[in-house]
Design a protein around this motif. Structure first.
Motif, PDB file in Angstrom:
ATOM      1  N   ARG A 747       0.854  -1.189   0.000  1.00  0.00           N
ATOM      2  CA  ARG A 747       0.000   0.000   0.000  1.00  0.00           C
ATOM      3  C   ARG A 747       0.889   1.237   0.000  1.00  0.00           C
ATOM      4  O   ARG A 747       2.011   1.206   0.522  1.00  0.00           O
ATOM      5  N   GLN A 748       0.388   2.322  -0.640  1.00  0.00           N
ATOM      6  CA  GLN A 748       1.179   3.546  -0.713  1.00  0.00           C
ATOM      7  C   GLN A 748       1.203   4.198   0.662  1.00  0.00           C
ATOM      8  O   GLN A 748       0.174   4.398   1.299  1.00  0.00           O
ATOM      9  N   LYS A 749       2.390   4.504   1.126  1.00  0.00           N
ATOM     10  CA  LYS A 749       2.579   5.021   2.480  1.00  0.00           C
ATOM     11  C   LYS A 749       1.907   6.384   2.627  1.00  0.00           C
ATOM     12  O   LYS A 749       2.023   7.258   1.755  1.00  0.00           O
ATOM     13  N   ASP A 752      -2.757   5.227   1.187  1.00  0.00           N
ATOM     14  CA  ASP A 752      -3.727   4.128   1.197  1.00  0.00           C
ATOM     15  C   ASP A 752      -3.910   3.605   2.616  1.00  0.00           C
ATOM     16  O   ASP A 752      -2.934   3.434   3.366  1.00  0.00           O
ATOM     17  N   THR A 771       2.168   2.370 -10.976  1.00  0.00           N
ATOM     18  CA  THR A 771       2.405   3.157  -9.765  1.00  0.00           C
ATOM     19  C   THR A 771       2.818   4.574 -10.131  1.00  0.00           C
ATOM     20  O   THR A 771       3.345   4.819 -11.225  1.00  0.00           O
ATOM     21  N   VAL A 775       7.409   6.963  -5.241  1.00  0.00           N
ATOM     22  CA  VAL A 775       6.677   7.249  -4.008  1.00  0.00           C
ATOM     23  C   VAL A 775       6.912   6.074  -3.064  1.00  0.00           C
ATOM     24  O   VAL A 775       7.140   4.937  -3.491  1.00  0.00           O
ATOM     25  N   TYR A 777       6.244   3.011  -0.524  1.00  0.00           N
ATOM     26  CA  TYR A 777       5.242   1.971  -0.344  1.00  0.00           C
ATOM     27  C   TYR A 777       5.603   1.140   0.879  1.00  0.00           C
ATOM     28  O   TYR A 777       6.790   0.911   1.162  1.00  0.00           O
ATOM     29  N   HIS A 799      10.284   1.871  -2.557  1.00  0.00           N
ATOM     30  CA  HIS A 799       9.913   2.983  -3.438  1.00  0.00           C
ATOM     31  C   HIS A 799       9.618   2.460  -4.836  1.00  0.00           C
ATOM     32  O   HIS A 799      10.308   1.552  -5.320  1.00  0.00           O
ATOM     33  N   SER A 800       8.643   3.066  -5.470  1.00  0.00           N
ATOM     34  CA  SER A 800       8.412   2.763  -6.882  1.00  0.00           C
ATOM     35  C   SER A 800       9.563   3.327  -7.704  1.00  0.00           C
ATOM     36  O   SER A 800      10.438   4.026  -7.192  1.00  0.00           O
TER      37      SER A 800
END
Length: 843
Positions: A747-749, A752, A771, A775, A777, A799-800
């Motif tokens: 999930r995105q920190k 989400d 993504t 960012v 995660y 990170h993405s």
């Protein structure tokens, strides 16, 4: 078959000093298709070799041979030569080659007066050799051709003169002779002998006094000590300019009594380590491979007990021209674009000029596809007539450098250069590299297929190299077969098949063992091998890493080495090496030879293996193992090693479990679920390890949910719009039960609330697509099997994928501090605009 402009492959040096007694050979070799023709200029005009009977050109070459040994005069051929290699695609040119014959002139006649010198005074004997080409090597000898001894007091300077810091009575002699050796002509010229007479008040006698004037006698005062003065260089300061990469030589020679000692320092810095050397009794400072950082003030200090004197040499290192062509040769197809860039460094900064086919580009035939922009030539929508060889000339006051680079415009369908049906053989679990060398214009695209009707190969189990090679990092038996390489461009398509065979690795299944053997007896060392049936192994024995002695007592059999009538010199390490055309394995053992009086040592050996293994107290997570030790063979057992086999997941592979002291014959063992255990025990003494015991009976533990989760979980993007989640998969016995799978969640920190999850099996990587760029995660991976989940896993931050930074730094300012230092300042970029981990700034 493919046309190619000429390329100069070999040429004589720019400054070419030749022996005037030998034929002059001026090299010029070039390649190209069709093969190039050659022509020469001399002093800027066409050199017609057909009109000079002394000059010939080697067949299929541009190399000139000027016949000096058959009547020619080397001086008549002095000048600047340049070679041109030309074919229908363009013309390449050589450097300007300056031909100069070596010269070794005689010394001019001169009348040399004897040198009358008072003891303790300084003296300089001048050599002044004739000017030669190249300059001669100077040395001083006597009439008997013996080199004159040199020391801190007496030494030769860089200019060839002989310096005496102070003269002593033993310096009196009449045969100080300066010699000049001219290496090119292998001749030595000598100056007339120089006479030196040293006198003092104590040593004056009637013979010397008769030859001296009243003034000389009056001046013959007792020897007095004096503080140093510099003989060379003169004055308190001087300057020196050297080019980057050369050797810097600085010299200070001083007079004085006692003899001065020389010391060197660099003001405001240190002498460079590993590049600094002192010669001529520290009178010469030598720094090799100098750079601009070596510029500065160097001080030499001459000191004796009465005082000191110093001299400062201001050194400036300037950069000679250096060219870097980042596109050496350019192959384009009609309609394509390209650039030639000529980067040149130097101090002063070199000027750049371009030539096309040896002609300055300003007067060369016009090409609408070509545009010159300083150090760059830009090509747009080229056509076949655009093919040419371009020369970049970078020059400053210290010289020039010339580089050729061709532009070859071709329209060629693909060709595969790797032979058809080439056979590759590799050992299982080793890398396999299958070649597909190709050519075409435009550059072809390469695809690989396996089998006659196979689909295109892709995925992590393959590596596709830019040169067309297919790499299988870990080739398995299933990798064997026919592979097809396809090369295609807009002009056509071609394919080629190669064959891959996977061979079993060579193994030594019975290695030679450590042995203690009695003198004059017989010993046999075993080396039993297992190999692929299609490979022919060769077995070689070495003693102490060298060939076996040439001795009939050594008998090499198929599976062993036998030594008859063993002697003390047979003591050592014996190695069995097994080679095939694809792999090599080896094993070694030590042979110790003892006498009859050391029988006990003879009986010292490894213990016998334990026996009668028994399993009791079977529980889900533990079991008790007991055994009976074997014979310790006169060396006490120090410990027992327990190993286990998991017949369910890794049959035939034994793993270390634990070890216990040699006094213990029972151990409680921890067990994992869903493992079919069997155990064996190895005894150890100071001689070595026993053979393993016979395996115990098997014990299958019950299944359970996993106890642990995968380790080394990471989330790192490989593209700007993805997140690649990887982990270290559990080993077979860690699965605790059938149906091992992994629940991958992310999930995105701070964005989400809910986790997104998938369940995967038999992989150690999952790629999340779509993504945002770079960012953070939260990522976690949880193991599960048919009986349930492992404990909740810990989360890691990933990170993405990154992308290029969006903005450059602003407010760039430069403040010049001095002639060698400037301070650059800029505002940092906003971190959000970096779109990745900020690694630094390129200035």
């Amino acid at each position: 078959e493919v046309s190619q402009p000429p390329t100069i492959t070999q040429q004589s040096p720019k400054d070419y000093i030749v022996d005037p007694r030998e034929n002059i050979v001026i090299q010029c070799e070039a390649k190209g298709k069709p093969p190039p023709s050659f022509s020469w200029t001399r002093n800027g005009t066409h050199f017609d070799i057909d009109k000079d009977a002394q000059v010939t050109m080697k067949p299929n070459s541009g190399t000139l041979v000027i016949n000096i040994m058959n009547g020619g005069k080397a001086e008549a051929y002095e000048g600047v030569y340049q070679c041109t290699a030309r074919n229908e695609r363009g013309a390449a040119i050589s450097n300007n080659i300056v031909i100069r014959p070596s010269r070794s002139p005689l010394w001019t006649k001169e009348k040399l007066e004897p040198n009358h010198v008072r003891e303790g005074d300084s003296l300089v004997l001048h050599c002044r050799p004739p000017v030669g080409l190249p300059p001669p090597i100077i040395f001083w000898m006597d009439n008997a051709f013996q080199r004159l001894p040199q020391s801190e007091r007496v030494s030769q300077g860089l200019n060839g003169d002989l310096y005496f810091s102070n003269v002593q009575p033993e310096d009196t002699r009449e045969d100080y002779i300066c010699y000049a050796r001219f290496n090119h002509t292998q001749t030595i010229q000598q100056k007339q002998p120089i006479s030196v007479k040293v006198f003092s008040m104590d040593s004056l006698n009637d013979t010397i006094a008769a030859n001296l004037s009243d003034t000389d006698i009056y001046g013959a005062k007792p020897v007095t000590e004096r503080q140093p003065v510099l003989l060379t260089p003169t004055g308190s300061t001087s300057t020196k300019v050297e080019l980057r990469g050369n050797v810097l030589l600085l010299e200070c020679i001083a007079a004085g009594l006692p003899t001065p000692v020389i010391r060197w320092i660099k003001e405001g810095g240190e002498l460079p380590a590993n590049r600094t050397f002192f010669e001529n009794f520290k009178k010469t400072l030598k720094i090799i491979d100098v750079s601009e950082a070596d510029s500065g003030n160097y001080k030499c200090i001459a000191r004796n007990t009465l005082g000191s004197v110093h001299h400062v040499i201001s050194v400036t290192v300037k950069g000679n021209t250096k060219i870097i062509l980042n596109v050496v040769n350019l192959v384009l197809s009609p309609g394509e674009d390209g650039t030639l860039i000529c980067r040149a460094n130097g101090n002063p900064k070199p000027s750049i000029s371009w030539l096309a086919n040896g002609v300055p580009i300003a007067i060369a035939p016009e090409d609408p596809s070509r545009k010159v922009d300083g150090d760059t030539i830009i090509f747009s929508h080229v056509q076949e007539r655009s093919s040419a060889v371009y020369q970049c000339n970078a020059s400053n006051e210290y010289g020039y450098l010339l580089a050729n680079a061709f532009v070859n415009v071709l329209a060629e369908p693909p060709r595969i250069l790797t032979p058809a049906n080439k056979l590759y053989q590799v050992i299982a679990d080793s890398p396999a590299l299958l070649d597909c060398a190709y050519f075409g214009s435009p550059k072809p695209e390469i695809e690989w297929f396996k089998g006659v009707k196979g689909s295109i190969l892709s995925g992590n189990e393959y590596v596709f190299h830019d040169n067309g090679t297919l790499e299988i990092p870990v080739a398995q038996k299933s990798s064997a077969g026919t592979y097809t390489c396809v090369a295609r461009n807009e002009l056509g398509k071609i394919q080629n098949e190669v064959q891959l065979e996977i061979k079993d690795p060579t193994m030594i299944i019975k290695q030679p063992e450590y042995k203690v053997i009695q003198r004059y007896s017989q010993v046999s060392l075993e080396c039993i091998i297992k190999h692929d049936s299609t490979l022919l192994p060769t077995v070689t024995w070495l003693k102490d890493n060298e060939e076996l002695p040439d001795d009939e007592r050594f008998l090499v059999g198929k599976d062993n080495l036998t030594i008859m009538n063993v002697t003390d010199k047979d003591d050592g390490t014996y190695t069995c090496i097994v080679n095939t055309t694809l792999d090599s394995v080896s094993a070694s053992a030590v042979l110790t030879v003892v006498g009859k009086n050391t029988l006990k040592l003879l009986l010292l050996t490894r213990p016998n293996p334990p026996f009668d293994l028994e399993l009791t107290g079977q529980l889900e997570r533990s079991i008790e193992l007991s055994w009976i030790p074997g014979d310790e063979n006169n060396s006490p057992i120090t410990n027992f090693v327990i190993e286990y086999e998991d017949a369910l997941h890794e049959p035939g592979v034994w793993h270390y479990q634990t070890e216990v002291p040699g006094t213990q014959t029972t151990v409680q063992l921890k067990l994992s679920p869903y493992v079919n255990y069997s155990f064996r025990v190895i005894a150890v003494n100071k001689i070595g390890r026993s053979q393993p015991s016979e395996p115990s009976e098997q014990y299958l533990t019950k299944s359970a949910s996993p106890d642990e989760n995968p380790a080394n979980v990471q989330g790192i993007g490989s593209e700007p719009d993805n997140l690649v989640i990887t982990w270290e998969p559990l080993k077979g016995f860690q699965s605790n039960g059938p149906g091992l799978q992994y629940k991958v969640s992310w999930r995105q920190k701070d964005v989400d609330d809910e986790w997104t999850s998938v369940i995967v099996a038999n992989v150690s990587k999952y790629i999340v697509s779509g993504t945002p760029t770079f960012v953070p995660y939260e990522v976690k991976v949880q193991a599960l099997n048919d009986l349930g989940y492992a404990p909740e896993p810990s989360e890691v931050i990933g990170h993405s994928g990154e992308d290029l930074p969006m903005v450059a730094p602003g407010n760039v300012q430069v403040h010049v501090i001095n002639s060698t230092l400037a301070k650059v300042h800029w505002d940092p970029v906003p971190l959000k605009s970096v779109r990745g981990h900020l690694q630094g700034y390129k200035v």
